[in-house]
Write an enzyme that holds these catalytic residues in place. Sequence first.
Site, mmCIF file in Angstrom:
data_model
loop_
_atom_site.group_PDB
_atom_site.id
_atom_site.type_symbol
_atom_site.label_atom_id
_atom_site.label_comp_id
_atom_site.label_asym_id
_atom_site.label_seq_id
_atom_site.Cartn_x
_atom_site.Cartn_y
_atom_site.Cartn_z
ATOM 1 N N ILE A 178 0.817 -1.156 0.060
ATOM 2 C CA ILE A 178 -0.091 -0.107 0.033
ATOM 3 C C ILE A 178 0.822 1.093 -0.017
ATOM 4 O O ILE A 178 1.513 1.303 0.770
ATOM 5 C CB ILE A 178 -0.892 -0.201 1.128
ATOM 6 C CG1 ILE A 178 -1.702 -1.437 1.268
ATOM 7 C CG2 ILE A 178 -1.902 1.266 1.232
ATOM 8 C CD1 ILE A 178 -2.320 -1.639 0.257
ATOM 9 N N GLU A 179 0.761 2.036 -1.061
ATOM 10 C CA GLU A 179 1.627 3.255 -1.300
ATOM 11 C C GLU A 179 1.013 4.559 -0.833
ATOM 12 O O GLU A 179 1.675 5.585 -1.074
ATOM 13 C CB GLU A 179 2.170 3.189 -2.560
ATOM 14 C CG GLU A 179 3.297 2.338 -3.050
ATOM 15 C CD GLU A 179 4.414 2.775 -2.430
ATOM 16 O OE1 GLU A 179 5.068 3.849 -2.815
ATOM 17 O OE2 GLU A 179 5.002 2.293 -1.386
ATOM 18 N N HIS A 180 -0.267 4.664 -0.803
ATOM 19 C CA HIS A 180 -1.157 5.952 -0.701
ATOM 20 C C HIS A 180 -2.394 5.798 -0.082
ATOM 21 O O HIS A 180 -2.907 4.706 0.043
ATOM 22 C CB HIS A 180 -1.171 6.499 -2.164
ATOM 23 C CG HIS A 180 -2.055 5.898 -3.081
ATOM 24 N ND1 HIS A 180 -3.577 6.349 -2.870
ATOM 25 C CD2 HIS A 180 -2.279 5.022 -3.899
ATOM 26 C CE1 HIS A 180 -4.084 5.647 -3.699
ATOM 27 N NE2 HIS A 180 -3.374 4.769 -4.212
ATOM 28 N N ARG A 208 10.934 -2.708 2.843
ATOM 29 C CA ARG A 208 11.451 -2.185 1.503
ATOM 30 C C ARG A 208 12.627 -0.934 1.984
ATOM 31 O O ARG A 208 12.550 0.148 2.142
ATOM 32 C CB ARG A 208 10.770 -1.264 0.593
ATOM 33 C CG ARG A 208 9.862 -2.410 0.098
ATOM 34 C CD ARG A 208 8.999 -1.688 -1.165
ATOM 35 N NE ARG A 208 7.839 -1.300 -0.316
ATOM 36 C CZ ARG A 208 6.918 -0.099 -0.482
ATOM 37 N NH1 ARG A 208 7.146 0.454 -1.796
ATOM 38 N NH2 ARG A 208 5.708 0.028 0.117
#
Length: 298
Positions: A154-156, A212
């Site tokens: 989930i990036e945003h 990451r």
Amino acid sequence: MALTHPRSAASLLLVTAILSVAGLATAGGSSGFTGGVTVFWGRNKNEGSLAEACDTGRYTIVVISFLDVFGHGKYHLDLSGHDLSTVAAGIKHCQSRALVYLSIGGFGNQYSLPTTQSAIDLADHLWYTYMAGHKEGVHRPFDDAEIDGIDFFIEHGSPDNYDVLAKRLWSFNKGFRGRTPVQLSATPRCRYPDRLVDKALATGVVGRINVRFYDDSYCAAHWQQEWGKWTAAYPTQDTQVYVGVPASEKVVGYMHPEYVHYGVVPVVKKAVSYTGFMIWDRYSDRQTNYSSNIVQWT
């Protein structure tokens, strides 16, 4: 593509699955585990097939990426032009030696979980479309192949309702004996905590975390400090923590294999929750052969 610049129950079942599928021995670092190697596949058509990735013998988990649209009644699977008709056979081929996950989210902006119901709907979609649930009239892109788990990338957006999603997915394991049809992982950015997956992780049913340590200059410089935070937050094998590294030197945070061997592995293996490395991604790894070194030291 990458930019260039109940917890005990989840863990126990996940450890059992990885050991039985991948044949990992309990030896090596302080954690008591010989680590595994996870790779993300599906980000470049020229990375080769799923079966070819698994035939290298280097990966214990392959993550198909991404289901990049969800949350508003629409779903979309983006595999960068790969022929979907070949993926089912690839999944089955891989599962003789590795686990296969599907990652949701990614780098786009067409996903969110605005309501509790949207999270429940997504869980049901994943279960019946890609996993062990089968329902008449539901189209399955991978035919009768069943993936082993779901990864949260989930990036945003808002972190809301990913906890509902995680718990709903985990609930599908009830009634199964001898196997765990739904396993869960998350792939957060390195700065602890990652607010976008924090609620999901707090449920205790996410058994693996791929941190990451790339795409961020701060993380490149302070990876050891952030690794310490993650492993302090998850100090046992109840939640397994992986070191996420890029296979391309063009990505911020790239670690030369010799540095991984002499500078990273001795540090990360001191943590009990250390379980291996995550490689971003299969296309880059195919070009550089990066994992051929990493797999020897994990």
